[in-house]
Design a protein around this motif. Structure first.
Motif, PDB file in Angstrom:
ATOM      1  N   PHE A  63       0.828  -1.205   0.000  1.00  0.00           N
ATOM      2  CA  PHE A  63       0.000   0.000   0.000  1.00  0.00           C
ATOM      3  C   PHE A  63       0.865   1.259   0.000  1.00  0.00           C
ATOM      4  CE2 PHE A  63      -3.426   2.810   0.809  1.00  0.00           C
ATOM      5  CZ  PHE A  63      -2.947   3.744   1.718  1.00  0.00           C
ATOM      6  N   TYR A  64       1.831   1.370   0.919  1.00  0.00           N
ATOM      7  CA  TYR A  64       2.650   2.572   1.009  1.00  0.00           C
ATOM      8  C   TYR A  64       3.598   2.716  -0.172  1.00  0.00           C
ATOM      9  CZ  TYR A  64       0.623   3.584   5.459  1.00  0.00           C
ATOM     10  OH  TYR A  64      -0.283   3.914   6.436  1.00  0.00           O
ATOM     11  N   GLU A  65       4.053   1.617  -0.726  1.00  0.00           N
ATOM     12  CA  GLU A  65       4.868   1.686  -1.941  1.00  0.00           C
ATOM     13  C   GLU A  65       4.046   2.262  -3.087  1.00  0.00           C
ATOM     14  OE1 GLU A  65       7.758  -2.161  -0.985  1.00  0.00           O
ATOM     15  OE2 GLU A  65       6.004  -2.421  -2.263  1.00  0.00           O
ATOM     16  N   GLU A  86      -7.030   5.864  -2.440  1.00  0.00           N
ATOM     17  CA  GLU A  86      -8.168   4.970  -2.680  1.00  0.00           C
ATOM     18  C   GLU A  86      -7.807   3.859  -3.667  1.00  0.00           C
ATOM     19  OE1 GLU A  86     -12.215   7.387  -2.117  1.00  0.00           O
ATOM     20  OE2 GLU A  86     -10.856   8.335  -3.560  1.00  0.00           O
ATOM     21  N   ALA A  87      -7.085   4.204  -4.729  1.00  0.00           N
ATOM     22  CA  ALA A  87      -6.700   3.207  -5.735  1.00  0.00           C
ATOM     23  C   ALA A  87      -5.758   2.155  -5.150  1.00  0.00           C
ATOM     24  CB  ALA A  87      -6.038   3.896  -6.934  1.00  0.00           C
ATOM     25  N   ALA A  88      -4.970   2.544  -4.136  1.00  0.00           N
ATOM     26  CA  ALA A  88      -4.042   1.619  -3.506  1.00  0.00           C
ATOM     27  C   ALA A  88      -4.720   0.736  -2.459  1.00  0.00           C
ATOM     28  CB  ALA A  88      -2.886   2.387  -2.855  1.00  0.00           C
ATOM     29  N   GLY A  89      -5.983   1.024  -2.144  1.00  0.00           N
ATOM     30  CA  GLY A  89      -6.717   0.204  -1.185  1.00  0.00           C
ATOM     31  C   GLY A  89      -7.004   0.886   0.137  1.00  0.00           C
ATOM     32  N   GLY A  90      -6.672   2.167   0.260  1.00  0.00           N
ATOM     33  CA  GLY A  90      -6.990   2.901   1.484  1.00  0.00           C
ATOM     34  C   GLY A  90      -8.466   3.260   1.528  1.00  0.00           C
ATOM     35  N   ARG A 106      -7.273  18.965   4.519  1.00  0.00           N
ATOM     36  CA  ARG A 106      -6.767  17.608   4.684  1.00  0.00           C
ATOM     37  C   ARG A 106      -7.890  16.585   4.577  1.00  0.00           C
ATOM     38  NH1 ARG A 106      -4.945  17.407  11.037  1.00  0.00           N
ATOM     39  NH2 ARG A 106      -6.866  16.591  11.897  1.00  0.00           N
ATOM     40  N   PHE A 107      -7.490  15.312   4.476  1.00  0.00           N
ATOM     41  CA  PHE A 107      -8.420  14.198   4.575  1.00  0.00           C
ATOM     42  C   PHE A 107      -7.779  13.127   5.440  1.00  0.00           C
ATOM     43  CE2 PHE A 107      -5.868  13.009   0.856  1.00  0.00           C
ATOM     44  CZ  PHE A 107      -5.664  11.645   1.027  1.00  0.00           C
ATOM     45  N   HIS A 108      -8.622  12.225   5.963  1.00  0.00           N
ATOM     46  CA  HIS A 108      -8.135  11.109   6.773  1.00  0.00           C
ATOM     47  C   HIS A 108      -8.469   9.809   6.059  1.00  0.00           C
ATOM     48  CE1 HIS A 108      -8.140  13.293  10.923  1.00  0.00           C
ATOM     49  NE2 HIS A 108      -7.844  14.123   9.949  1.00  0.00           N
ATOM     50  N   PHE A 109      -7.599   8.817   6.220  1.00  0.00           N
ATOM     51  CA  PHE A 109      -7.837   7.506   5.630  1.00  0.00           C
ATOM     52  C   PHE A 109      -7.312   6.432   6.571  1.00  0.00           C
ATOM     53  CE2 PHE A 109      -3.532   8.513   4.358  1.00  0.00           C
ATOM     54  CZ  PHE A 109      -2.854   7.301   4.414  1.00  0.00           C
ATOM     55  N   THR A 110      -7.756   5.208   6.344  1.00  0.00           N
ATOM     56  CA  THR A 110      -7.168   4.073   7.041  1.00  0.00           C
ATOM     57  C   THR A 110      -6.452   3.212   6.024  1.00  0.00           C
ATOM     58  OG1 THR A 110      -9.255   2.832   6.919  1.00  0.00           O
ATOM     59  CG2 THR A 110      -8.801   4.006   8.972  1.00  0.00           C
ATOM     60  N   ASP A 111      -5.330   2.629   6.470  1.00  0.00           N
ATOM     61  CA  ASP A 111      -4.550   1.726   5.621  1.00  0.00           C
ATOM     62  C   ASP A 111      -5.079   0.301   5.775  1.00  0.00           C
ATOM     63  OD1 ASP A 111      -3.473   0.647   7.979  1.00  0.00           O
ATOM     64  OD2 ASP A 111      -1.531   1.624   7.736  1.00  0.00           O
TER      65      ASP A 111
END
Length: 113
Positions: free
Chosen positions: A25-27, A78-82, A96-101
């Motif tokens: 995800f982070y990559e 979002e495209a990476a799965g967050g 800003r926005f918040h997301f979960t990994d």
């Protein structure tokens, strides 16, 4: 250069067994790279500043990342799965926005405009 008394490292849980998914995800979302220290630990090296939030409702650490293009970063996350948990909003100093990994860690991404 490391300085005594300054935040130097941020360790986040990887959801017990989802380390490869979290790394992917982070990559994909932020082009991070990792150094593996055995099968259960991966280190990253990225910039870090911080602050204290006095709101009693916020009881978890919240890493905040910077973006030059907030909308594009939200799309990539979002495209990476967050999962977006707080869509883009304004606050004093920017937006800003918040997301979960994939491991359930909540992070935010901010921009000056």
């Amino acid at each position: 250069m490391r300085e005594s008394g300054k935040i130097d490292y941020l360790e986040l849980p990887a959801g017990g067994g989802s380390l490869p998914e979290v790394k992917r995800f982070y990559e994909k979302a932020f082009s991070w790279s990792f150094t593996d220290y055995g099968p259960g630990y991966s280190a990253f090296s990225e910039g870090l500043d911080g602050g204290f939030d006095g709101n009693p409702e916020n009881q978890k650490p919240l890493p905040v990342l910077f973006s030059d293009d907030l909308e594009e970063t939200q799309r990539v996350v979002e495209a990476a799965g967050g999962k977006i948990v707080k869509p883009i909003f304004s606050f004093p100093g920017g937006r800003r926005f918040h997301f979960t990994d994939p491991a359930g860690n909540e992070l935010a991404v901010w921009s000056e405009s």
